[in-house]
Each structure stands twice: as C-alpha cells, then as structure tokens.
Design a protein around this motif. Sequence first.
Motif, PDB file in Angstrom:
ATOM      1  N   LEU A 174      53.891  18.384  20.690  1.00 37.24           N
ATOM      2  CA  LEU A 174      53.940  19.592  21.513  1.00 37.24           C
ATOM      3  C   LEU A 174      54.069  19.231  22.988  1.00 37.24           C
ATOM      4  N   GLN A 175      53.268  18.256  23.411  1.00 37.04           N
ATOM      5  CA  GLN A 175      53.304  17.821  24.809  1.00 37.04           C
ATOM      6  C   GLN A 175      54.688  17.286  25.176  1.00 37.04           C
ATOM      7  N   GLN A 176      55.265  16.485  24.281  1.00 39.53           N
ATOM      8  CA  GLN A 176      56.594  15.939  24.555  1.00 39.53           C
ATOM      9  C   GLN A 176      57.640  17.046  24.606  1.00 39.53           C
ATOM     10  N   ALA A 177      57.545  18.003  23.675  1.00 36.86           N
ATOM     11  CA  ALA A 177      58.504  19.111  23.646  1.00 36.86           C
ATOM     12  C   ALA A 177      58.440  19.917  24.948  1.00 36.86           C
ATOM     13  N   GLN A 178      57.219  20.151  25.441  1.00 33.02           N
ATOM     14  CA  GLN A 178      57.058  20.907  26.689  1.00 33.02           C
ATOM     15  C   GLN A 178      57.630  20.128  27.877  1.00 33.02           C
ATOM     16  N   SER A 179      57.363  18.825  27.894  1.00 32.33           N
ATOM     17  CA  SER A 179      57.893  17.987  28.973  1.00 32.33           C
ATOM     18  C   SER A 179      59.413  17.968  28.950  1.00 32.33           C
ATOM     19  N   LEU A 180      59.981  17.828  27.745  1.00 35.19           N
ATOM     20  CA  LEU A 180      61.445  17.795  27.621  1.00 35.19           C
ATOM     21  C   LEU A 180      62.076  19.098  28.085  1.00 35.19           C
ATOM     22  N   LYS A 181      61.411  20.210  27.798  1.00 36.22           N
ATOM     23  CA  LYS A 181      61.949  21.511  28.228  1.00 36.22           C
ATOM     24  C   LYS A 181      62.020  21.574  29.756  1.00 36.22           C
ATOM     25  N   ILE A 182      60.970  21.095  30.415  1.00 40.89           N
ATOM     26  CA  ILE A 182      60.938  21.096  31.879  1.00 40.89           C
ATOM     27  C   ILE A 182      61.988  20.127  32.419  1.00 40.89           C
ATOM     28  N   ILE A 183      62.095  18.949  31.788  1.00 38.04           N
ATOM     29  CA  ILE A 183      63.096  17.967  32.214  1.00 38.04           C
ATOM     30  C   ILE A 183      64.497  18.570  32.119  1.00 38.04           C
ATOM     31  N   GLU A 184      64.768  19.250  30.998  1.00 41.00           N
ATOM     32  CA  GLU A 184      66.095  19.845  30.804  1.00 41.00           C
ATOM     33  C   GLU A 184      66.382  20.911  31.863  1.00 41.00           C
ATOM     34  N   GLN A 185      65.351  21.687  32.247  1.00 47.52           N
ATOM     35  CA  GLN A 185      65.534  22.682  33.310  1.00 47.52           C
ATOM     36  C   GLN A 185      65.840  21.992  34.642  1.00 47.52           C
ATOM     37  N   GLU A 186      65.127  20.902  34.902  1.00 41.32           N
ATOM     38  CA  GLU A 186      65.328  20.173  36.163  1.00 41.32           C
ATOM     39  C   GLU A 186      66.695  19.484  36.208  1.00 41.32           C
ATOM     40  N   ILE A 187      67.180  19.036  35.053  1.00 39.84           N
ATOM     41  CA  ILE A 187      68.502  18.382  35.005  1.00 39.84           C
ATOM     42  C   ILE A 187      69.585  19.339  35.491  1.00 39.84           C
ATOM     43  N   LYS A 188      69.425  20.623  35.139  1.00 40.00           N
ATOM     44  CA  LYS A 188      70.418  21.624  35.566  1.00 40.00           C
ATOM     45  C   LYS A 188      70.476  21.751  37.092  1.00 40.00           C
ATOM     46  N   GLN A 189      69.378  21.389  37.776  1.00 44.16           N
ATOM     47  CA  GLN A 189      69.311  21.518  39.232  1.00 44.16           C
ATOM     48  C   GLN A 189      69.880  20.290  39.963  1.00 44.16           C
ATOM     49  N   LEU A 190      70.143  19.215  39.214  1.00 40.85           N
ATOM     50  CA  LEU A 190      70.644  17.992  39.859  1.00 40.85           C
ATOM     51  C   LEU A 190      72.040  18.210  40.450  1.00 40.85           C
ATOM     52  N   PRO A 191      72.391  17.458  41.514  1.00 41.79           N
ATOM     53  CA  PRO A 191      73.781  17.480  41.994  1.00 41.79           C
ATOM     54  C   PRO A 191      74.716  17.097  40.848  1.00 41.79           C
ATOM     55  N   THR A 192      75.926  17.623  40.865  1.00 42.17           N
ATOM     56  CA  THR A 192      76.850  17.474  39.744  1.00 42.17           C
ATOM     57  C   THR A 192      77.051  16.028  39.307  1.00 42.17           C
ATOM     58  N   ARG A 193      77.341  15.128  40.244  1.00 40.43           N
ATOM     59  CA  ARG A 193      77.639  13.738  39.877  1.00 40.43           C
ATOM     60  C   ARG A 193      76.409  13.036  39.283  1.00 40.43           C
ATOM     61  N   GLN A 194      75.233  13.322  39.836  1.00 39.06           N
ATOM     62  CA  GLN A 194      74.007  12.740  39.283  1.00 39.06           C
ATOM     63  C   GLN A 194      73.774  13.245  37.860  1.00 39.06           C
ATOM     64  N   ARG A 195      73.973  14.549  37.685  1.00 40.72           N
ATOM     65  CA  ARG A 195      73.778  15.147  36.347  1.00 40.72           C
ATOM     66  C   ARG A 195      74.755  14.542  35.350  1.00 40.72           C
ATOM     67  N   GLU A 196      76.024  14.398  35.745  1.00 42.99           N
ATOM     68  CA  GLU A 196      77.033  13.826  34.845  1.00 42.99           C
ATOM     69  C   GLU A 196      76.645  12.405  34.440  1.00 42.99           C
ATOM     70  N   ALA A 197      76.297  11.588  35.426  1.00 36.67           N
ATOM     71  CA  ALA A 197      75.950  10.186  35.141  1.00 36.67           C
ATOM     72  C   ALA A 197      74.710  10.109  34.252  1.00 36.67           C
ATOM     73  N   PHE A 198      73.711  10.885  34.584  1.00 33.00           N
ATOM     74  CA  PHE A 198      72.455  10.876  33.822  1.00 33.00           C
ATOM     75  C   PHE A 198      72.699  11.268  32.365  1.00 33.00           C
ATOM     76  N   LEU A 199      73.437  12.345  32.152  1.00 33.44           N
ATOM     77  CA  LEU A 199      73.678  12.817  30.785  1.00 33.44           C
ATOM     78  C   LEU A 199      74.554  11.847  29.981  1.00 33.44           C
ATOM     79  N   MET A 200      75.565  11.281  30.630  1.00 33.40           N
ATOM     80  CA  MET A 200      76.414  10.324  29.909  1.00 33.40           C
ATOM     81  C   MET A 200      75.620   9.088  29.494  1.00 33.40           C
TER      82      MET A 200
END
Length: 198
Positions: free
Chosen positions: A128-154
């Motif tokens: 549960l703790q990991q799932a909650q953390s991942l949800k927050i991480i995924e929300q924060e990833i959307k806020q990253l600058p485009t190039r950082q987000r692309e590199a991170f996700l790839m």
Amino acid sequence: MKQLTPHKDLILASQRELSDFLVATERRAFKQAMYAVQNEETALDIVQDSMMRLAEKYGDRPAEEFPMLFQRILQNAIRDYYRRSKIRSLWTTLLSSFASDEDDEHDPLETLEVESGSYTPNTPDGQLQQAQSLKIIEQEIKQLPTRQREAFLMRYWEDMDVAETAAAMGCSEGSVKTHCSRATHTLAAALRAKGITL
C-alpha cells in the motif's frame, strides 16, 4: 434451414477447437502464473490477457499450434509484468538512493542494481505504501520539463539504455544523463516536500 458453406464450417470448427483448448488449459495456466507472480488477481489478469491475445492474433491457426503459441504469449506476459513491476519499483529505490547526488552527468540507473525479487514489498502495508508513493511520483513526473520527463521515462519505464535514449531523443548521451539526474533530484525533492521518505 440455411446450409453452412464449407468456409463457414471451417471457421466454426476452428473457433470450437480454440475454445476447447482454452477451457482445457485455463487451470494449468493460472497455476503457472500464480507460481510466477504470487498474486491471484494479477495471475488471473495475465491468463485472461494471454487468452485474448491468442484468440485475436492466432485464432485461425491450426489447433496443434495453440499450446506452443499460448505458452510463448503467457511467458511474455509474465516477463512484461515483472519488467513493469521492477521498473516502477526502481523509481522509489532510485529516488531515495540518489536524492542528494549533485552530479548532473551521473545517470543513477547505471550504478543502481535491484536484485531479482527484492523490488516487491511482501506485506500488505508495504504494498500500500509503495502504491501511494508511486501515485505521487507519477503525478510529479507529469510536472517535469518535457526533456527531463522524456529521458526519465525512456530510461526507467521503457528500460532503454543511455545510447538508445540519446538516439530516440536526438541528443548526446551526456545530455540524457543530465536530464535523468535533474529529474531524479526534482522528484526526490518533491517527495521530501510532501513528507515522504522512501
């Protein structure tokens, strides 16, 4: 009564053979998936997805090919599940391990090793703790600058290496490392600001 054409007879026979095969193999496939993923709901999803893929892509194949094709699909589905679980869990390990690293040319994934089986929390509370953390991480990833987000996700979601990511992004390998490093710092800081320690 309308007569069926030979072509329609063949289609019906093929559908019957596929249906019979799926009924016969369902229980064994479920046990196989359960041994692999240790979660009933996930195992059911994997088996159902595999059956759908067999029907959609190979339903017109001869019945004797079904066992081999289904086994390949099932094993790929199990491997995909582990890959996704490992990479999603890497995020939390990654952000806690490298939050204070200041080197922009450093790509955390190159030095981070996650042992097989070590990335899935064993307790319901841990999951549960990991799932909650991942949800927050995924929300924060959307806020990253485009190039950082692309590199991170790839790098961390698609599991591409530095060279592949650089080629896909049309930039140098050093730039990929910089983008990844900045992304991990930003995400780690955002989690700390929300009071989350990994």
